[in-house]
Each structure stands twice: as C-alpha cells, then as structure tokens.
Design an enzyme around this catalytic site. Structure first.
Site, PDB file in Angstrom:
ATOM      1  N   LYS A 156       0.849  -1.197   0.000  1.00 21.01           N
ATOM      2  CA  LYS A 156       0.000   0.000   0.000  1.00 21.01           C
ATOM      3  C   LYS A 156       0.885   1.249   0.000  1.00 21.01           C
ATOM      4  O   LYS A 156       1.808   1.362   0.803  1.00 21.01           O
ATOM      5  CB  LYS A 156      -0.907  -0.024   1.241  1.00 21.01           C
ATOM      6  CG  LYS A 156      -1.615   1.291   1.551  1.00 21.01           C
ATOM      7  CD  LYS A 156      -2.754   1.562   0.599  1.00 21.01           C
ATOM      8  CE  LYS A 156      -3.686   2.680   0.969  1.00 21.01           C
ATOM      9  NZ  LYS A 156      -3.222   3.950   1.392  1.00 21.01           N
ATOM     10  N   CYS A 157       0.573   2.181  -0.904  1.00 23.45           N
ATOM     11  CA  CYS A 157       1.286   3.461  -0.992  1.00 23.45           C
ATOM     12  C   CYS A 157       2.793   3.204  -1.174  1.00 23.45           C
ATOM     13  O   CYS A 157       3.190   2.468  -2.073  1.00 23.45           O
ATOM     14  CB  CYS A 157       0.956   4.309   0.237  1.00 23.45           C
ATOM     15  SG  CYS A 157       1.632   5.969   0.157  1.00 23.45           S
ATOM     16  N   GLN A 158       3.613   3.787  -0.308  1.00 22.56           N
ATOM     17  CA  GLN A 158       5.066   3.578  -0.400  1.00 22.56           C
ATOM     18  C   GLN A 158       5.400   2.089  -0.316  1.00 22.56           C
ATOM     19  O   GLN A 158       6.348   1.616  -0.953  1.00 22.56           O
ATOM     20  CB  GLN A 158       5.723   4.317   0.761  1.00 22.56           C
ATOM     21  CG  GLN A 158       7.229   4.287   0.784  1.00 22.56           C
ATOM     22  CD  GLN A 158       7.760   4.943   2.063  1.00 22.56           C
ATOM     23  OE1 GLN A 158       7.133   4.874   3.128  1.00 22.56           O
ATOM     24  NE2 GLN A 158       8.902   5.602   1.960  1.00 22.56           N
TER      25      GLN A 158
END
Lengths: 365, 336
Positions: A156-158
């Site tokens: 998720k995300c980074q």
C-alpha cells in the site's frame, strides 16, 4: 435601494430565516453538550483488533500473522507491506471497515509488516535496508516457515513501491504483486505533494532533523487542504457529536491520521530525492545500493489498484506502472475513493477487498 | 598601544550587541524580559516554538468561533431585505476585514502547527497595532524610512498581499544592515559562541520572515475567497438564488475557501514560499542546535553530535549482525 420582495413576504422570509438560525444554533449547542456524554462512553479499542500473532521481530520491524478465519486458507499467504509514513492499522481501523478482516473472511492467509517507530538511532537506515533486510527477512520467514516457494506481496502506498522494487530483485519468491494506491510516476501535475516536493531542500532537512519528524509531515498533509483539515472538519464533526457510531469513526481516523512515525533520515533522503524529485524509478535510473532497478524485469501477475479521488497519490502516478513491467497478466483497477478510503471505507468493504481477494485466490491456483 | 586598540574593538563589539538587543526588543519581543530571555537564554525563549499540537477539544471549540464569525457575516446579509449593491458589499467586507485578524488569532492560529503559532500571533498583532509598531520598526532604519513607511501603509490597505510586499522590503533592508552585522566575523576567546548566537538570531529572523510571508499568503487566499463569496451573494440575491439558511451560506463560503486554496496551493508562487519557509526553518534549527550544544557542553551529558556518532556505529553493527544471521541461516539450510 428598492425592496426585492413585498413587505409581508419579507417579514415572513425574515422570520423563517431567524427561526432556522436560532434552531440551528440551539441544535449545534445541544450537540456540543451531548458530545461530552458520548465522548465519555466512547471506546476506541476496535483499532487494530483483528487477532494476530507477532512472529518475527528485527530491530523495530515486527511481522504479524493474522489468525486465519477459515480452516484451509488460500495458499500461498499474502504479505501486506504498508508505507513508512503512517501506521498499517488503517487496514484494520474498526471491525466493520476492516480491510484485513474482510480478506480473512474471504479465505486469505494474511501477514502484515509493522515498521515500528523510528527513533534517533535509526537515522542511518537506508532504503536498501528497509527493502532488502527487513522486507526481505519477512518474505524469507514466511517462505521458510510455511514451506512455500513463493508468496503474494500486496503493498500500500510507499509499501507498493517497495514491494515492486523487491519483486525486481527477488522475483523467484513472488507469486503475485498487488499494489494499492502506490506511487510510481513522480513527475505529475495533479498532486500537490508531488509539486511541493520539487521545492524542498531534502539534504538540508535531513541535516537539520536527522529523522524527519512525523509532526512535520502531518503539517504538510494538512496543507493539502488547510481549511478543511485544520478547521472545517472540526466544525462539521459537531454534527456527529450525538452519534457514537459516526463520532467513533471520526476519532479512529483522527488517531490514525496523527499517528505518523518519524522517517529515518537516510531512507527519506533517497525516497524524496531519487524518486519524488528525480523520478529515477520509471526512468530506469534508480539504484538500490549498487543494484540497478529495472521495472521491466517484473513478469509476475500484477494487480494495480488506485483511487480516482486520491489527492495524496493521484492515480496518474500509479497507472503508468503497468506499462513499465513485462508481466503479461496485469490489471489496472480504479475505484471512486481516496487514499485512506481505498482500504477503510464502505466501498472497500463491499467491493474493493472482495475483488482483490477474488483476484488473489484466482492467481494462487 | 595594542591593549587600547583591543579594548576599543571589544567595546565596539559590545556596543553592536547592545544596539542589536535594542533592535530586537523594539521589533520582536513583547517586553524587556522576553528580549533578555531570547538574548541571554535562547533555549528558554525558543522552547515555546516547540509546543505540542492542540488537543481535539480545543480545536473543536476554536473552530466553533470561526463558525460564529462567518455566521455574523451571513446574518448581516440575510437580515437586510434589500438587494445588496456593491457599496453595501464593500461596507460589509470592510467590517469583516476588521474582524479578520481577531478571527485569525482566535480560531485559525490555534489550529496551526505549534511552531508557527507564535509567528502567526505576531503577524496578527503587528497588523492590529499598525502605525504604532511602524514607528518602532523605522526608528532603526531611518535611511529607508519612507520606502518602508509607504510599504507598510499599503500593507494595511491592501491586506496580506501588501504585507508581503512590505516584508520583502524589510528583508532586503535587513540583509543589507543587521543581517550583515549578524554574519560578520567574531573574535576573542568566545568567538564561536558569539558566532553561533549571531547566526542563530539571523536564521531565526529569516525563518520568521519566511513564515510570515507564507502565512500571509494563506490569509490572502481566505480574504479573496470571502470577498468573492460576497460578490456572488450580491448576484445570487438579485436572482433570488442566494443561500436561504446560514448552513447553506457557510457551506458555500467553506467551498469557496477550499476551492481557492486548491487553486493557489499548486502555484509556483506558494510552492516557493513553502520551500523557502522549510529551508529557513532547517537553517535555523541547524544553527540553534549547535548553540544549544555549546550551552550544554559544560554539563556531563552526551549531546546530539556525540550520539550521532554512536548511532552510526550502532547502525553499522546492526547491519553486520543481520548479514551474519542471514549467512548462518543459509549455511544451516545448505547443511540440513
């Protein structure tokens, strides 16, 4: 100046407005007062409460294994890699919106990395350490203890960007790659963070702070929508003061939003300079330590999920990833949600988590 | 007589610091005590810039004040049954503008990050005190008094945009005068202490200016959006489509403010101001940390720079340990 309306109509309109205003003010006050009672009874223990065991600890990183909800969960297991900027429990924010719980209910076997809270001694941790040593150790642990050749990684995300970089280097250990609201193209025009990052002197920040304080990053996030995030939402929430359910949801989110770990300085330097400022990853110029990262090396099935209302990582940053990999089996899914809502909303419960679970199960055969 | 020359030079340096202290007292501090504290005990003075963020209830209460203020504005519009014209609108706007700085002080400032609160409070205070403060500013800079005077007067009538123009001139003057003094060489047994003290004050002033410019620009956006809301209200009232309740009016205003922020925040102009503020903040912290270390050097405690060296060693040892553990695991696997 002539009157817009006849006198009688004027008086009636004025009375109605006065009535609605007084009524509104009284309701507002009443809600504020009731709020104290609701606050006193509120219980926020639901956060991060889906049962799990800590199975591996290296320095500040902890690998958790969620207790499966079904007798024979899908194999191979899924490892969720969250970003360093916020805590992973947004995916288990409350029971009726828990992304993790939904995946477990649907038969997946789920692990998650909690990066912990970086302190001053962690300022020298590099991006290579996070990906190769910590993420790598988590993957190896699952493969060894579960006796499987490969696992599915969902970032998720980074965490999605980290998972992709790891996949380039260790594809033999990865069955499927799922990225959720993950940034890949950093040279975009529709995200304020992307724009502002170009104006920051990252070396100076790291020199001044060592680790980037989470509070500083929170202030940057607030600046994305200063009135709404610093004032407006606290006005609007009063409408929910007499509603324990809505107020509970607000406060859980509030706790998560401001629970921002400090960022290890060296990793932050690389992350911001090489990726956010110079966009090296999609240019094929990014090196993890001395290893060049070529996204074209990725051939595993890829599911790239993003939110069309995401103002932190706009989907224009996520979508190009699919064109950069060599995977034949790859999909781009867009949902009308924001950066948190993609894993913590009614839609994520009803549609996003079930679809992702179905895709993973389908690709685990 | 070398000793006499030295004494003269020493006296000159003392005089310079005295002058600088008077300048700071006149421009940056509430009273003598605060000025003394900043000058001789900077760690105490600067500690207040590290406040914790407001707790939730405080935010809710302060937000309510903002809500009330915008309600008063709406009430004026809605209670007047005639169609407002531009003159009415300007009068109401002027009244709102008068309340703007107290609104900022009471509601927006408390919601700001801890380290920005004092800057914002000072900004509001200066705007309120107007010419009284202006004369204090100018007494030290008589050479550029007229330019600054005009700029500050403009800032009162033009609002935040004019204030930024004023700050630009102020900064230019500062860099030509006191900025140079604060970055001038020092000498003597305690030269490093004096250098750090001067450098810290210089970086603090630069950060202060950068933060004021940034927050003024944010204030300008809110003012413009409010003005636009009122103009829209005039048009809507003429058509009978104006917000009928306060809630509708508030929502309209809040949307205008948010939309304006979105538009402006992505501009190069505000990105540059934000970048400058963060850079100035970092520069200040770097110098001030060094100064704090020097203050603490007499105490038997490890300082940040000592610890950093240790952290580096710990990091390298941990890395080595992880690698060795991995090697052992690989060997065990091969031998199994």
């Amino acid at each position: 100046m002539k009157n817009a309306m006849p006198d009688a109509e004027n008086r009636l309109a004025a009375f109605k407005m006065f009535e609605s205003t007084v009524e509104g003010a009284l309701k507002y006050r009443e809600k504020m007062l009731k709020g104290y009672e609701v606050f006193a009874k509120l219980n926020l223990d639901e956060i991060n409460s889906t049962p799990k065991d800590a199975v591996l600890q290296i320095d500040k990183m902890t690998l958790f294994h969620y207790k499966p909800f079904v007798k024979n969960p899908t194999s191979p297991p899924v490892l969720i890699v969250y970003a360093l900027m916020n805590k992973q429990y947004i995916m288990d924010i409350q029971q009726d919106k828990s992304f993790i719980k939904k995946l477990l209910e649907l038969g997946l076997d789920v692990y998650i990395i909690d990066w912990g809270y970086a302190t001053a001694e962690d300022r020298y941790i590099t991006t290579e350490d996070y990906i190769e040593d910590y993420l790598g150790a988590a993957v190896d642990y699952i493969i060894e203890t579960r006796a499987v050749p490969q696992i599915t990684v969902a970032g998720k995300c980074q965490g999605g960007t980290f998972a992709a970089i790891y996949t380039v280097l260790h594809q033999e250990k990865i069955k499927n790659l799922v990225t959720i609201a993950a940034p890949f193209d950093f040279d975009i025009n529709d995200g304020l963070l992307f724009r502002w990052s170009k104006f920051m002197n990252i070396d100076l920040l790291v020199k001044a702070y060592g680790n980037l304080p989470g509070e500083l990053l929170n202030n940057v996030f607030i600046m994305l929508s200063p009135y709404n995030l610093a004032v407006g939402k606290y006005i609007n929430v009063v409408n929910s003061f007499d509603d324990p359910q809505a107020l509970g949801e607000f406060l859980r989110m509030e706790k998560w939003i401001f629970d921002s770990p400090d960022q290890a300085g060296e990793n932050y330097r690389t992350w911001m300079k090489d990726l956010w400022q110079e966009n090296k990853l999609i240019k094929g110029k990014f090196c993890l330590g001395d290893k060049k990262i070529d996204l074209k090396k990725i051939t595993v099935p890829l599911l790239n999920v993003h939110g069309s209302k995401d103002n932190l990582i706009p989907e224009s940053s996520s979508i190009p990833f699919n064109n950069l990999v060599s995977s034949k089996d790859k999909e781009n899914w867009s949902f009308p949600v924001g950066h948190a809502g993609i894993v913590a909303s009614t839609l994520s419960q009803k549609e996003i988590a079930p679809k992702i679970a179905a895709w993973v199960k389908d690709h685990s055969k | 007589m070398p000793n006499a020359s030295y004494q003269k030079y020493f006296d000159a340096q003392k005089a310079m610091f005295e002058e600088w202290r008077n300048f700071m007292k006149a421009n940056f501090f509430k009273d003598d005590r605060e000025a003394e504290a900043a000058f001789f005990n900077p760690e105490e003075y600067f500690a207040k810039f590290k406040d914790a963020p407001q707790d939730f209830w405080k935010k809710a209460e302060d937000s309510y004040k903002a809500y009330q203020a915008i309600y008063e504005l709406w009430k004026k519009l809605s209670e007047d049954k005639k169609i407002p014209d531009n003159k009415d609108m300007l009068e109401i706007y002027d009244e709102w503008a008068r309340q703007f700085f107290s609104l900022l002080k009471d509601s927006v400032t408390p919601a700001m990050p801890g380290y920005m609160k004092d800057f914002a409070a000072k900004f509001v205070g200066e705007m309120e005190s107007g010419n009284a403060m202006l004369s204090d500013y100018l007494k030290n800079w008589s050479a550029s008094a007229e330019t600054l005077n005009n700029a500050f007067r403009d800032s009162v009538s033009k609002g935040p945009k004019g204030y930024i123009d004023f700050l630009n001139i102020w900064q230019e003057n500062y860099e030509k005068t006191f900025g140079k003094l604060l970055n001038s060489p020092t000498y003597g047994k305690e030269m490093e202490f004096w250098r750090l003290l001067k450098a810290s004050l210089d970086r603090f002033i630069k950060y202060d200016i950068a933060a004021r410019k940034f927050s003024s620009r944010l204030g300008e956006i809110m003012q413009d959006a409010t003005k636009q809301t009122l103009e829209d209200y005039v048009d809507m009232h003429a058509k009978g489509t104006q917000p009928k309740t306060f809630e509708e009016f508030y929502k309209y205003w809040a949307r205008m403010v948010s939309d304006s922020y979105q538009k402006v925040l992505s501009s190069d102009d505000i990105s540059t101001l934000a970048g400058n503020m963060v850079d100035a903040m970092s520069q200040f912290k770097i110098e001030f940390d060094k100064l704090c270390e020097m203050y603490l050097s007499v105490l038997p405690i490890p300082k940040n720079s000592d610890m950093d060296a240790l952290y580096k060693t710990v990091y390298e040892l941990k890395k080595e340990l992880r690698a060795l553990k991995q090697e052992v695991r690989a060997n065990e696997k091969r031998n199994a």
